[in-house]
Scaffold this motif. Structure first.
Motif, PDB file in Angstrom:
ATOM      1  N   ASP A  59      50.158  23.834  24.090  1.00 60.00           N
ATOM      2  CA  ASP A  59      51.350  23.380  24.809  1.00 60.00           C
ATOM      3  C   ASP A  59      52.345  24.532  24.862  1.00 60.00           C
ATOM      4  N   LEU A  60      52.008  25.538  25.635  1.00 57.56           N
ATOM      5  CA  LEU A  60      52.816  26.751  25.681  1.00 57.56           C
ATOM      6  C   LEU A  60      54.080  26.552  26.513  1.00 57.56           C
ATOM      7  N   PRO A  61      55.171  27.216  26.127  1.00 60.46           N
ATOM      8  CA  PRO A  61      56.372  27.190  26.972  1.00 60.46           C
ATOM      9  C   PRO A  61      56.101  27.930  28.273  1.00 60.46           C
ATOM     10  N   ALA A  62      56.963  27.717  29.245  1.00 62.31           N
ATOM     11  CA  ALA A  62      56.736  28.270  30.583  1.00 62.31           C
ATOM     12  C   ALA A  62      56.573  29.783  30.568  1.00 62.31           C
ATOM     13  N   ALA A  63      57.407  30.491  29.791  1.00 59.50           N
ATOM     14  CA  ALA A  63      57.331  31.955  29.762  1.00 59.50           C
ATOM     15  C   ALA A  63      55.991  32.422  29.236  1.00 59.50           C
ATOM     16  N   ALA A  64      55.500  31.786  28.185  1.00 60.10           N
ATOM     17  CA  ALA A  64      54.212  32.154  27.606  1.00 60.10           C
ATOM     18  C   ALA A  64      53.068  31.799  28.555  1.00 60.10           C
ATOM     19  N   GLU A  65      53.197  30.670  29.212  1.00 56.54           N
ATOM     20  CA  GLU A  65      52.157  30.251  30.149  1.00 56.54           C
ATOM     21  C   GLU A  65      52.056  31.232  31.321  1.00 56.54           C
ATOM     22  N   ARG A  66      53.182  31.754  31.780  1.00 56.06           N
ATOM     23  CA  ARG A  66      53.147  32.743  32.865  1.00 56.06           C
ATOM     24  C   ARG A  66      52.402  34.001  32.431  1.00 56.06           C
ATOM     25  N   MET A  67      52.639  34.426  31.191  1.00 53.11           N
ATOM     26  CA  MET A  67      51.928  35.601  30.670  1.00 53.11           C
ATOM     27  C   MET A  67      50.427  35.350  30.627  1.00 53.11           C
ATOM     28  N   LEU A  68      50.055  34.160  30.125  1.00 53.41           N
ATOM     29  CA  LEU A  68      48.643  33.837  29.993  1.00 53.41           C
ATOM     30  C   LEU A  68      47.994  33.688  31.368  1.00 53.41           C
ATOM     31  N   LYS A  69      48.750  33.126  32.312  1.00 52.49           N
ATOM     32  CA  LYS A  69      48.231  32.977  33.668  1.00 52.49           C
ATOM     33  C   LYS A  69      47.938  34.339  34.278  1.00 52.49           C
ATOM     34  N   ALA A  70      48.874  35.289  34.061  1.00 47.41           N
ATOM     35  CA  ALA A  70      48.678  36.643  34.589  1.00 47.41           C
ATOM     36  C   ALA A  70      47.479  37.319  33.930  1.00 47.41           C
ATOM     37  N   ALA A  71      47.217  36.967  32.657  1.00 45.73           N
ATOM     38  CA  ALA A  71      46.113  37.589  31.923  1.00 45.73           C
ATOM     39  C   ALA A  71      44.749  37.051  32.345  1.00 45.73           C
ATOM     40  N   GLU A  72      44.740  36.016  33.176  1.00 41.79           N
ATOM     41  CA  GLU A  72      43.460  35.469  33.637  1.00 41.79           C
ATOM     42  C   GLU A  72      42.646  36.499  34.417  1.00 41.79           C
ATOM     43  N   GLU A  73      43.318  37.557  34.881  1.00 43.15           N
ATOM     44  CA  GLU A  73      42.588  38.620  35.576  1.00 43.15           C
ATOM     45  C   GLU A  73      41.602  39.319  34.636  1.00 43.15           C
ATOM     46  N   HIS A  74      41.823  39.156  33.323  1.00 42.95           N
ATOM     47  CA  HIS A  74      40.916  39.764  32.343  1.00 42.95           C
ATOM     48  C   HIS A  74      39.780  38.835  31.936  1.00 42.95           C
TER      49      HIS A  74
END
Length: 289
Positions: free
Chosen positions: A84-99
């Motif tokens: 249950d990540l906060p929005a800021a953390a979720e954005r980082m993880l979403k961007a990391a999906e490229e990996h």
């Protein structure tokens, strides 16, 4: 020299390890898990895989094991504490999906002479990513805690304000203790504090207000007892008192007299009002008080 690794570097290391191990006379045994914590950790930042395997040879390791880990953002989301990540953390993880699908770590382990050895290389971006996600999680938790503290302080400040409204109300102070419950909501609303929870009013606000009001009433009564003669003379000259023709009427007048003298505080019992009524009704006895 300091080593850093990309996912491509780790793939290359994985491909090199069998040849390097074979040349060093080290067998790679797949499917073997060394479950104990490492006694010796070899830093992949300063020691290459060749250096690590040289240590294995020098330690007379009978075999080595190798494990790899592939990055999947969904796997991090499924980890306890990250679901249950906060929005800021979720954005980082979403961007990391490229990996997704990229190799993020290679771990080589062995045991020798009762010691467990470990060399682990990670891609340069996974550590900072996880640190940033953790920092965003902590910031969100700190913010939530601060907001919760603010709500808690507001809650208790509101309670204190309601108690104060009752304590400062002459109408509340002069009312009988058993009847104060009925007038308290109106006094609180008139003070601009809105509606009050029934349970909170009954079990928290009124008891606290009564404690303060009653303690002050006791102080007044103790002071008045020390000035009984003076007050009896004064009461005997009060028109509302001497115009009464019954003991009950005189006592009620005495109670009102005492309430006014006590800044609107009603005494917890009427014993002193009875005593004062008797003294004021017999002027001859006032001199002996």
């Amino acid at each position: 020299m300091t080593f850093t690794y990309t996912s491509a570097d780790l793939v290359e290391i994985v491909d090199e390890i069998p040849g390097l191990a074979g040349a060093a006379g080290l067998a790679i045994i797949p499917g073997v898990e060394i479950v104990r914590e490492a006694d010796v950790e070899i830093s992949a930042f300063v020691a290459s895989i060749e250096d690590a395997l040289r240590v294995a040879v020098l330690a007379n390791a009978p075999f080595i094991t190798m494990e790899t880990e592939t990055f999947w953002a969904s796997r991090i989301r499924a980890t306890e504490g990250y679901d249950d990540l906060p929005a800021a953390a979720e954005r980082m993880l979403k961007a990391a999906e490229e990996h997704d699908g990229s190799l993020v770590s290679v771990e080589v382990r062995w045991v020798a002479d009762g010691l467990a050895y470990q060399w682990t290389a990670q891609t340069e971006w996974i550590g900072p990513l996880l640190m940033k996600i953790d920092a965003a999680k902590q910031a969100a938790e700190d913010q939530a805690e601060a907001e919760d503290d603010a709500r808690t302080e507001e809650y208790y400040a509101n309670i204190r304000a309601m108690v104060t409204a009752l304590v400062e109300s002459p109408k509340y102070r002069r009312e009988q203790v058993t009847k104060r419950r009925h007038i308290a909501p109106g006094i609180i609303a008139a003070a601009g504090l809105g509606e009050v929870n029934e349970v909170l009013l009954t079990h928290r606000i009124i008891p606290e207000a009564n404690k303060i009001v009653n303690a002050k009433a006791v102080e007044f009564e103790e002071d008045f007892r020390s000035r009984k003669r003076e007050l009896a003379i004064e009461l005997s000259n009060v028109e509302d008192f001497y115009m009464q023709n019954t003991k009950a009427g005189k006592k009620l007048a005495a109670i009102e007299f005492l309430i006014e003298k006590a800044d609107g505080h009603r005494f917890l019992n009427s014993n002193f009002a009875t005593e004062l009524t008797q003294a004021a009704s017999a002027p001859r006895n006032i001199r002996r008080l």
